[in-house]
Design a protein around this motif. Structure first.
Motif, PDB file in Angstrom:
ATOM      1  N   ASP A 108       0.867  -1.175   0.000  1.00  0.00           N
ATOM      2  CA  ASP A 108       0.000   0.000   0.000  1.00  0.00           C
ATOM      3  C   ASP A 108       0.902   1.222   0.000  1.00  0.00           C
ATOM      4  OD1 ASP A 108       0.944   0.327   2.632  1.00  0.00           O
ATOM      5  OD2 ASP A 108      -0.801  -0.682   3.481  1.00  0.00           O
ATOM      6  N   LYS A 109       0.352   2.381   0.246  1.00  0.00           N
ATOM      7  CA  LYS A 109       1.141   3.614   0.196  1.00  0.00           C
ATOM      8  C   LYS A 109       2.244   3.646   1.245  1.00  0.00           C
ATOM      9  CE  LYS A 109      -2.469   6.511  -1.842  1.00  0.00           C
ATOM     10  NZ  LYS A 109      -3.329   7.711  -1.667  1.00  0.00           N
ATOM     11  N   THR A 110       2.023   2.960   2.359  1.00  0.00           N
ATOM     12  CA  THR A 110       3.021   2.972   3.440  1.00  0.00           C
ATOM     13  C   THR A 110       3.972   1.787   3.363  1.00  0.00           C
ATOM     14  OG1 THR A 110       1.526   1.769   4.931  1.00  0.00           O
ATOM     15  CG2 THR A 110       1.439   4.191   4.972  1.00  0.00           C
ATOM     16  N   ASN A 111       3.647   0.810   2.530  1.00  0.00           N
ATOM     17  CA  ASN A 111       4.498  -0.378   2.426  1.00  0.00           C
ATOM     18  C   ASN A 111       4.605  -0.804   0.963  1.00  0.00           C
ATOM     19  OD1 ASN A 111       5.933  -2.769   3.585  1.00  0.00           O
ATOM     20  ND2 ASN A 111       4.238  -3.830   2.607  1.00  0.00           N
ATOM     21  N   GLN A 112       5.707  -0.449   0.337  1.00  0.00           N
ATOM     22  CA  GLN A 112       5.923  -0.785  -1.062  1.00  0.00           C
ATOM     23  C   GLN A 112       6.928  -1.930  -1.173  1.00  0.00           C
ATOM     24  OE1 GLN A 112       4.299   0.472  -3.661  1.00  0.00           O
ATOM     25  NE2 GLN A 112       3.115   1.901  -2.415  1.00  0.00           N
ATOM     26  N   GLU A 113       6.754  -2.757  -2.201  1.00  0.00           N
ATOM     27  CA  GLU A 113       7.707  -3.829  -2.464  1.00  0.00           C
ATOM     28  C   GLU A 113       8.766  -3.314  -3.426  1.00  0.00           C
ATOM     29  OE1 GLU A 113       7.766  -8.548  -3.789  1.00  0.00           O
ATOM     30  OE2 GLU A 113       5.888  -7.405  -3.808  1.00  0.00           O
ATOM     31  N   VAL A 147      18.296  -5.881 -17.570  1.00  0.00           N
ATOM     32  CA  VAL A 147      18.207  -4.689 -16.719  1.00  0.00           C
ATOM     33  C   VAL A 147      16.805  -4.117 -16.847  1.00  0.00           C
ATOM     34  CG1 VAL A 147      19.076  -2.366 -16.321  1.00  0.00           C
ATOM     35  CG2 VAL A 147      20.659  -4.193 -16.986  1.00  0.00           C
ATOM     36  N   THR A 148      16.156  -3.876 -15.697  1.00  0.00           N
ATOM     37  CA  THR A 148      14.830  -3.277 -15.701  1.00  0.00           C
ATOM     38  C   THR A 148      14.893  -1.796 -15.338  1.00  0.00           C
ATOM     39  OG1 THR A 148      14.501  -4.082 -13.428  1.00  0.00           O
ATOM     40  CG2 THR A 148      13.636  -5.435 -15.231  1.00  0.00           C
ATOM     41  N   LYS A 149      15.529  -1.478 -14.212  1.00  0.00           N
ATOM     42  CA  LYS A 149      15.572  -0.088 -13.738  1.00  0.00           C
ATOM     43  C   LYS A 149      16.996   0.433 -13.531  1.00  0.00           C
ATOM     44  CE  LYS A 149      11.063   0.656 -12.804  1.00  0.00           C
ATOM     45  NZ  LYS A 149      10.274   1.824 -13.194  1.00  0.00           N
ATOM     46  N   GLU A 150      17.935  -0.470 -13.241  1.00  0.00           N
ATOM     47  CA  GLU A 150      19.296  -0.072 -12.857  1.00  0.00           C
ATOM     48  C   GLU A 150      20.129   0.275 -14.093  1.00  0.00           C
ATOM     49  OE1 GLU A 150      21.856   1.444 -11.478  1.00  0.00           O
ATOM     50  OE2 GLU A 150      20.970   0.544  -9.676  1.00  0.00           O
ATOM     51  N   LYS A 151      20.164   1.565 -14.441  1.00  0.00           N
ATOM     52  CA  LYS A 151      20.799   2.011 -15.682  1.00  0.00           C
ATOM     53  C   LYS A 151      22.329   2.025 -15.626  1.00  0.00           C
ATOM     54  CE  LYS A 151      16.718   2.507 -17.337  1.00  0.00           C
ATOM     55  NZ  LYS A 151      16.192   1.413 -18.168  1.00  0.00           N
ATOM     56  N   ARG A 152      22.913   1.799 -14.458  1.00  0.00           N
ATOM     57  CA  ARG A 152      24.375   1.751 -14.373  1.00  0.00           C
ATOM     58  C   ARG A 152      24.934   0.426 -14.887  1.00  0.00           C
ATOM     59  NH1 ARG A 152      24.961   3.035  -8.127  1.00  0.00           N
ATOM     60  NH2 ARG A 152      23.079   1.722  -8.160  1.00  0.00           N
ATOM     61  N   TYR A 177      14.195  -0.040  -6.154  1.00  0.00           N
ATOM     62  CA  TYR A 177      13.233   0.479  -7.112  1.00  0.00           C
ATOM     63  C   TYR A 177      11.876  -0.147  -6.820  1.00  0.00           C
ATOM     64  CZ  TYR A 177      17.476   1.808  -9.611  1.00  0.00           C
ATOM     65  OH  TYR A 177      18.697   2.337  -9.946  1.00  0.00           O
ATOM     66  N   GLU A 178      10.857   0.677  -6.870  1.00  0.00           N
ATOM     67  CA  GLU A 178       9.515   0.182  -6.582  1.00  0.00           C
ATOM     68  C   GLU A 178       9.125  -0.897  -7.590  1.00  0.00           C
ATOM     69  OE1 GLU A 178       4.926   1.857  -6.433  1.00  0.00           O
ATOM     70  OE2 GLU A 178       6.601   3.249  -6.160  1.00  0.00           O
TER      71      GLU A 178
END
Length: 421
Positions: free
Chosen positions: A73-78, A97-102, A165-166
């Motif tokens: 939820d808004k207070t608990n993200q995976e 690679v999904t989010k990690e652009k390095r 990353y969410e």
């Protein structure tokens, strides 16, 4: 609160979980009860730590279908680290690679928190399950660490702190595309949407009955429901009547406890409200009816026809199906059905091997903690089989190597197999 929830989790695993009869004495609940109680007394326990403790306890059951998830939820993200790896020798290779652009595909992780990879393999052998390097899942392990050392393609190295990353919900990219003049490429990353798959097939109907060859990619398939792929199966068998018998492998019993029935009923009634495909709805309704008829009776074999008559189609003439360790649950059943057709060649690596215990349900506490566990057990587990034993093995085995990052070895082999026949 946490002690009470953990006590009920243990009750589920000792009574409702379908694998409990094979795993009596495997777990050590008292050790975890003491730890949770001590943390509660010191007011040092929170949602995240409790989840980590419970999932560590659940590792003793050696079943990937068993895990505790904290609802988001808004207070608990995976969160996730933004890339995936696969081990080869003593290095972790970045596969996508999904989010990690390095990072880039092909980069090598040579240490984590200055710990060599071979040492980490030994340290985390419970989580890695000792199935061999190409079958390991490093995602939950890397999330526990702070940084890593990376080697690039030109041999230079750099250190990198892990970012969080969410995690986004999986959106299944069901795809049908032209591979060459005689071949279609079909991709299914899950079997959770029977309406979506049927709609896709109807949209490409003209192509489906014209192309001589298909390649079906289920190397990554998160499972779902067997009813989702029913509309694909006739294309995979020779024209005319085909009889297949899955009874030797898929005969099973369901652990029909009262609580399992209530949990199954709740989830399937929601699903029945959303599905439009009438055959899929009827299949699910029949499944739910058998649960109702047998609730409270313990392990029961449902009335299911594991011997099937399939009316095959003329086209395609031959099919290559790509499989891998990331193909699980109903994706594995699909691969197993394919194995019974003379039209089909399976290429790649053995599937996850997760179906020894299946038909997952979920117990929920405080609308926050979700315990997922299987309610059915294959009769073949009586013979002492491991989960790898019940995996689907390819006709053409291609071990995973870093070469797969430079070119699609599996897809090229599929093209070779189709052209040679």
């Amino acid at each position: 609160m946490y002690s009470k929830i953990f006590k009920e989790i243990v009750e589920v695993m000792h009574h409702d979980y379908a694998g409990y009869i094979d795993k009596i004495g495997w777990d050590r609940p008292n050790d975890y009860k003491k730890r949770i109680r001590n943390l509660e007394r010191n007011n040092a326990l929170n949602t995240t730590l409790f989840s980590e403790i419970v999932n560590d306890y659940l590792l003793d059951f050696k079943d990937p279908h068993v895990y505790l998830k904290v609802s988001t939820d808004k207070t608990n993200q995976e969160y996730q680290i933004g890339f995936n790896v696969r081990r080869y020798a003593n290095r972790l290779f970045v596969t996508n690679v999904t989010k990690e652009k390095r990072l880039q595909s092909g980069h090598e992780i040579i240490s984590v928190d200055y710990i060599p990879i071979d040492v980490l393999v030994h340290k985390h052998r419970r989580e890695l399950r000792d199935d061999g390097a190409e079958r390991e899942d490093w995602r939950p392990i890397l999330k526990k660490y702070y940084q890593c050392e990376v080697r690039t393609a030109d041999g230079s190295t750099f250190s990198m702190e892990f970012n969080q990353y969410e995690k986004k919900l999986h959106t299944p990219p069901y795809k049908i595309e032209k591979y060459n003049d005689s071949t279609l490429l079909l991709t299914f990353t899950d079997f959770k949407d029977p309406d979506g798959i049927k709609k896709l097939l109807n949209h490409y109907m003209e192509d489906l009955i014209q192309y001589e060859n298909w390649i079906i990619d289920i190397r990554t398939n998160y499972g779902g429901s067997d009813v989702a792929f029913h509309s694909i199966i006739p294309y995979l068998f020779p024209e005319g009547e085909n009889q297949i018998d899955l009874s030797e492998k898929y005969a099973m019993k369901f652990n029909c406890t009262e609580k399992n029935y209530e949990r199954i009923k709740q989830s399937f009634e929601k699903e029945l409200q959303t599905i439009k495909d009438e055959k899929a709805k009827q299949s699910l309704a029949n499944y739910l009816y058998q649960w109702e008829e047998n609730k409270g009776k313990g392990f029961v074999a449902f009335n299911s026809n594991v011997s099937k008559i399939i009316e095959g189609k003329k086209m395609p003439k031959q099919v290559a199906v790509l499989i891998d360790r990331y193909c699980s649950s109903s994706g594995e059943v699909f691969a197993d059905i394919c194995k019974h057709s003379d039209k089909v060649t399976l290429i790649g690596r053995p599937t996850y091997g997760i179906n020894g215990y299946g038909n997952i349900t979920c117990a929920v506490w405080n609308n926050r903690f979700e315990l997922y566990y299987p309610t059915s057990r294959l009769n073949s587990m009586d013979k002492g089989k491991t989960l790898l034993d019940v995996a689907v093995h390819p006709d053409v085995y291609l071990p995973w190597t870093p070469e797969h990052l430079e070119r699609d070895v599996d897809l090229l082999e599929a093209e070779k197999q189709l052209s040679s026949k």
